[in-house]
Design a protein around this motif. Structure first.
Motif: not given
Length: 87
Positions: A1-9, A44-48
């Motif tokens: 879920m966090r990875a998808e959030w990062g891609r969307q941002i 956050y670092k992993e997701a962004l």
């Protein structure tokens, strides 16, 4: 879920954009359930990928009961594609 959030941002923002995040609750473990759910600054670092942390500090003011459990983090986008590859 966090990875998808990062891609969307990443997809929704322009190059050199800034993202302001309030990381809460620090100190809650994954077994504690939620909400609020377990979070670490590293999530956050992993997701962004493609974003650089510009500010990482404790907020000067916190809500009662949140003291010491929050981090104010500001990120700057340094790449423009969805995978975080340099431009």
């Amino acid at each position: 879920m966090r990875a998808e959030w990062g891609r969307q941002i990443t997809a929704l923002t322009t190059p050199n954009a800034y993202l302001v995040t309030l990381v809460y609750p620090l100190g809650v473990g994954p077994a504690d359930g939620g909400p609020p759910f377990h979070i670490r600054r590293e999530h956050y670092k992993e997701a962004l990928p493609g974003w650089k942390r510009a500010i990482d500090e404790r907020p000067k003011v916190s809500s009662p009961g949140h003291e010491g459990q929050e981090r104010l983090m500001v990120w700057r986008k340094v790449s423009s594609d969805k995978e975080g590859s340099p431009i």
